[in-house]
Design a protein around this motif. Structure first.
Motif, short mmCIF file in Angstrom:
data_model
loop_
_atom_site.label_atom_id
_atom_site.label_comp_id
_atom_site.label_asym_id
_atom_site.label_seq_id
_atom_site.Cartn_x
_atom_site.Cartn_y
_atom_site.Cartn_z
N TRP A 1 34.32 38.57 48.61
CA TRP A 1 33.44 39.13 47.58
C TRP A 1 32.08 38.48 47.59
O TRP A 1 31.09 39.10 47.19
CB TRP A 1 34.09 39.05 46.19
CG TRP A 1 34.25 37.70 45.58
CD1 TRP A 1 35.26 36.82 45.78
CD2 TRP A 1 33.39 37.10 44.59
NE1 TRP A 1 35.11 35.70 45.00
CE2 TRP A 1 33.97 35.85 44.26
CE3 TRP A 1 32.22 37.49 43.96
CZ2 TRP A 1 33.38 34.98 43.33
CZ3 TRP A 1 31.64 36.63 43.04
CH2 TRP A 1 32.21 35.39 42.73
N ILE A 2 32.00 37.25 48.09
CA ILE A 2 30.70 36.60 48.22
C ILE A 2 29.87 37.31 49.30
O ILE A 2 28.64 37.43 49.19
CB ILE A 2 30.88 35.11 48.54
CG1 ILE A 2 31.55 34.39 47.36
CG2 ILE A 2 29.54 34.46 48.84
CD1 ILE A 2 30.74 34.40 46.08
N ASN A 3 30.53 37.80 50.36
CA ASN A 3 29.81 38.58 51.37
C ASN A 3 29.15 39.80 50.74
O ASN A 3 28.02 40.18 51.09
CB ASN A 3 30.76 39.04 52.47
CG ASN A 3 31.25 37.90 53.33
OD1 ASN A 3 30.73 36.78 53.26
ND2 ASN A 3 32.27 38.15 54.12
N HIS A 4 29.86 40.44 49.80
CA HIS A 4 29.27 41.59 49.11
C HIS A 4 28.01 41.18 48.34
O HIS A 4 27.04 41.93 48.28
CB HIS A 4 30.29 42.21 48.16
CG HIS A 4 31.17 43.23 48.80
ND1 HIS A 4 30.73 44.47 49.18
CD2 HIS A 4 32.48 43.18 49.14
CE1 HIS A 4 31.72 45.15 49.73
NE2 HIS A 4 32.80 44.40 49.71
N ALA B 1 34.85 24.71 38.00
CA ALA B 1 33.60 25.47 37.89
C ALA B 1 33.73 26.82 38.58
O ALA B 1 33.26 27.85 38.06
CB ALA B 1 32.45 24.67 38.49
N ARG B 2 34.37 26.86 39.74
CA ARG B 2 34.53 28.13 40.46
C ARG B 2 35.38 29.12 39.67
O ARG B 2 35.20 30.33 39.78
CB ARG B 2 35.13 27.89 41.84
CG ARG B 2 34.17 27.30 42.86
CD ARG B 2 34.69 27.44 44.27
NE ARG B 2 35.92 26.70 44.46
CZ ARG B 2 35.98 25.42 44.84
NH1 ARG B 2 34.86 24.75 45.05
NH2 ARG B 2 37.14 24.82 45.01
N GLN B 3 36.32 28.60 38.89
CA GLN B 3 37.17 29.49 38.09
C GLN B 3 36.35 30.34 37.12
O GLN B 3 36.72 31.48 36.83
CB GLN B 3 38.22 28.69 37.34
CG GLN B 3 39.29 28.06 38.22
CD GLN B 3 40.29 27.25 37.41
OE1 GLN B 3 40.26 27.25 36.18
NE2 GLN B 3 41.17 26.55 38.10
N PHE B 4 35.27 29.78 36.61
CA PHE B 4 34.43 30.54 35.69
C PHE B 4 33.77 31.73 36.38
O PHE B 4 33.42 32.72 35.72
CB PHE B 4 33.34 29.64 35.09
CG PHE B 4 33.86 28.55 34.20
CD1 PHE B 4 34.59 28.83 33.06
CD2 PHE B 4 33.62 27.21 34.51
CE1 PHE B 4 35.06 27.82 32.24
CE2 PHE B 4 34.09 26.19 33.70
CZ PHE B 4 34.82 26.50 32.56
N LEU B 5 33.59 31.65 37.69
CA LEU B 5 32.90 32.70 38.43
C LEU B 5 33.84 33.76 38.98
O LEU B 5 33.41 34.88 39.28
CB LEU B 5 32.12 32.07 39.59
CG LEU B 5 30.99 31.11 39.21
CD1 LEU B 5 30.53 30.33 40.43
CD2 LEU B 5 29.83 31.86 38.58
N GLU B 6 35.10 33.45 39.12
CA GLU B 6 36.03 34.35 39.80
C GLU B 6 36.17 35.73 39.16
O GLU B 6 36.37 36.72 39.87
CB GLU B 6 37.40 33.67 39.93
CG GLU B 6 37.39 32.56 40.99
CD GLU B 6 38.64 31.70 40.95
OE1 GLU B 6 39.47 31.89 40.02
OE2 GLU B 6 38.79 30.84 41.84
N PRO B 7 36.06 35.87 37.83
CA PRO B 7 36.14 37.24 37.26
C PRO B 7 35.07 38.18 37.79
O PRO B 7 35.25 39.41 37.75
CB PRO B 7 35.98 37.00 35.75
CG PRO B 7 36.47 35.61 35.54
CD PRO B 7 36.04 34.85 36.76
#
Length: 661
Positions: free
Chosen positions: A283-286, A607-613
């Motif tokens: 999803w980061i590629n997107h 911190a990454r968990q906050f971004l995963e949604p």
């Protein structure tokens, strides 16, 4: 991550019309619509051309009504809703599959034993849209008919025909439409088949989202011409809409070129990442591809190949504030520092009285300078660029501009922006003007004026002073004055700390005194590289924002217990702007929150968990992109722009920061 939908989405009109796609051309133009093929906004169309790049956006081609004659039966693939509420035809029922191929939307229409595939993309650097149809499966030939619905209006407007007679004339391989004498001609062409002039107005397209927004909800479009072609199994038809009278009609070559451009973006990003960096999720590629959709040309005499950033699609232009906030995430995080350099140099030419412009009007008038924070974000953008590149040449070039900005702020510039000599804090504002990013204004009503000393403005001011001191030391310029002002600002910044609440005041010395409202602006006093707060105060800010403002998709703009909190964003402009910064969630604030959280708790995994949604959000609203805002109340429905530059930028930047920590 493959973004794709089957009939469970495509066959449900309520859902399919809420998923919107976007393709762009790098000069401010775009094409956009819904997965269902239904027009729901005035901003939908197959060619919204930037006639005065990157602005002057004008709707030229609204849609194609597509019908196939196959095995003596007629199948419609388009969907229209009319002002009487009737949906006819219901072509969405034939959509078996929708997906994104990079940023290119792809539909597969299944009917009888046939499968017709459709793609839409734009040529970069040109007001040219390609629509390609390929017959992937069939047992006999198919006759494809396309009705071209055209218009010629500003993208904010709507059209009622009122007897409007356009000039529609045949040309080689298609037709040319001239809306009126002096209008930019529109060329509608196909690589084979026939085209016939029609000129027949279709009345009363219903625009449901505009009705929700309290705006005109019906429109007329002109059926200018009909294109017909016969496709045998395995064959394709390329339809082209362009302001160029001789666009390339080789659809396969144009599609290959677009694929190559997107593959190059991903390849460049991956190849320039540190060897020890882990593989990012798909999803980061997107987001890397989405980032490119906001970067457009802005030519100025000093920099004919200058660049800028479109703040959001569908309706924003390039804003100084949004550009500077977005620059690190859209250009540096994606390993495109040359774009960042161009943007920084381009905007330097617009600095006036120590200020960056806030907005470039669509009609090309004089830029508006009603902002206090855009200029201060410029320092952070330059700092981030220099940190990534160590480009001494650009630092020498811009240092005088930066020094002049500091000087203007110390002695005072527009809108009562000045350094208060009594405490070293920056004051800004006057009645009737909105200067911070919380800038909603309806008529003469400034919803959140924030006159006085806003906390994020002073956090940015402190960060800019420390940045200037470091720059001065590096190039051998006097740095002591910047350090002295910064030291004083840091000492007096303690005034923002509200001991009673355990977090910061939002504004000091306003017309009504100090504002204790819990808003997200204080997060920047922790997330910026230079923080004037103590470690204990930093934790207090992060904890307060996390407990009261944090949602899955960003931070609320006001705490829910505040009496002025509004948890739903909708209605007419007065209602929408009244809620814009009074509880509405802003996606871009998720980035600063994550950076601040890492600074305090030093736990990148959390911190990454906050971004995963946000990975799931890529499949909603603007498919493959990130929204501007969300309701403050659950389920936090996405609102506003379907694709927002600083949301994409800050989520991408924060993810990579957490990933590389």
């Amino acid at each position: 991550m493959c973004i794709e939908f089957g009939r469970e989405i495509c066959g449900n009109l309520d859902i399919a019309q809420s998923r919107e796609w976007l393709v762009t051309n790098g000069i401010g133009g775009y094409a956009s619509g819904t997965v269902a093929g239904l027009l729901t906004r005035r901003y939908h169309g197959l060619l919204l051309a930037a006639l005065k790049p990157p602005l002057g956006r004008t709707l030229l081609l609204a849609k194609l009504d597509e019908t196939a004659l196959y095995d003596a039966r007629s199948f419609s693939f388009h969907t229209n809703r009319w002002v009487d509420g009737i949906v006819s035809p219901q072509g969405y029922q034939h959509i078996e599959h929708f997906s994104l191929e990079g940023t290119i939307p792809v539909w597969r229409f299944a009917f009888a034993d046939a499968l017709l595939e459709k793609r839409v993309w734009m040529q970069q650097g040109a007001n040219t849209t390609y629509v390609q149809y390929a017959l992937r499966r069939a047992t006999q030939p198919l006759k494809l008919t396309l009705k071209a619905m055209v218009n010629y209006r500003d993208y904010h407007g709507s059209t009622q025909s009122n007897g409007w007679q356009m000039t529609v004339e045949p040309v080689t391989q298609g037709i040319c439409v001239a809306a009126y004498p002096g209008a930019v001609p529109l060329y509608l062409l196909s690589d084979h088949g026939s085209a016939s002039v029609v000129h027949n107005w279709y009345y009363g397209f219903d625009l449901a989202v505009e009705r929700y927004r309290g705006l005109s909800d019906k429109e007329d479009h002109l059926h200018a011409a009909t294109f017909e072609a016969t496709l045998n199994p395995g064959e394709s038809l390329t339809f082209v809409a362009s302001t160029d009278n001789q666009p390339d009609l080789d659809g396969e070559a144009a599609l290959h070129h677009r694929h190559t451009q997107e593959q190059k973006l991903i390849g460049q990003w991956k190849s320039n990442r540190p060897l020890h960096a882990p593989d990012s999720p798909a999803w980061i590629n997107h987001l890397v591809l989405a980032a490119d959709q906001f970067i457009v040309d802005r030519s100025v005499p000093e920099h004919p190949h200058g660049k800028t950033i479109i703040a959001g699609y569908h309706w924003f232009s390039d804003w100084g504030r949004d550009t500077m906030i977005s620059l690190p995430g859209l250009t540096l995080a994606t390993e495109r520092p040359e774009i960042a350099r161009s943007i920084l140099r381009t905007f330097a030419t617009y600095v006036d009285q120590g200020m960056l412009p806030n907005r470039f009007p669509d009609a090309g008038e004089t830029p508006e300078y009603n902002t206090v924070d855009a200029t201060l974000w410029y320092f952070e953008a330059v700092r981030a660029y220099y940190s990534a590149t160590e480009d001494d040449d650009l630092l020498h070039e811009l240092f005088g501009v930066l020094a002049d900005i500091i000087d203007w702020h110390c002695r005072g510039t527009r809108y009562n922006i000045h350094l208060d000599s009594t405490d070293g804090l920056l004051y800004a504002g006057e009645t009737g003007v909105q200067l911070t990013w919380m800038d909603a204004k309806v008529g003469d009503w400034v919803v959140t004026p924030r006159i006085g000393k806003p906390i994020e403005v002073n956090a940015l001011w402190y960060n800019a002073l420390r940045t200037m001191a470091n720059f001065a030391r590096h190039i051998g310029k006097p740095h002591q004055e910047y350090e002295a002002i910064a030291d004083r600002t840091q000492v007096r910044f303690s005034r923002f700390w509200n001991q009673q609440t355990g977090y910061c005041y939002d504004v000091l010395d306003g017309p009504d005194g100090d504002d204790p409202s819990l808003r997200p602006n204080q997060i920047f006093a922790v997330s910026l590289p230079e923080s004037p707060l103590t470690p204990a105060q930093q934790q207090g800010v992060v904890d307060a924002c996390g407990r009261m403002l944090l949602t899955s998709h960003g931070l609320r703009s006001l705490a829910p217990e505040h009496p002025q909190y509004q948890g739903i964003y909708g209605g007419n402009q007065y209602q929408r702007d009244g809620a814009y910064h009074q509880g509405t969630v802003w996606g871009w604030l998720l980035g600063p929150f994550v950076l601040a959280h890492m600074r305090v708790y030093k736990n990148p995994a959390i911190a990454r968990q906050f971004l995963e949604p946000m990975a799931n959000h890529l499949t909603a609203h603007g498919v493959g992109n990130l929204s501007e805002i969300f309701d403050g109340n659950a389920p936090m429905t996405p609102r506003g722009c379907i694709a927002q530059a600083w949301t994409v930028a800050e989520v991408l930047r924060a993810w990579l920061a957490a990933e590389n920590s």
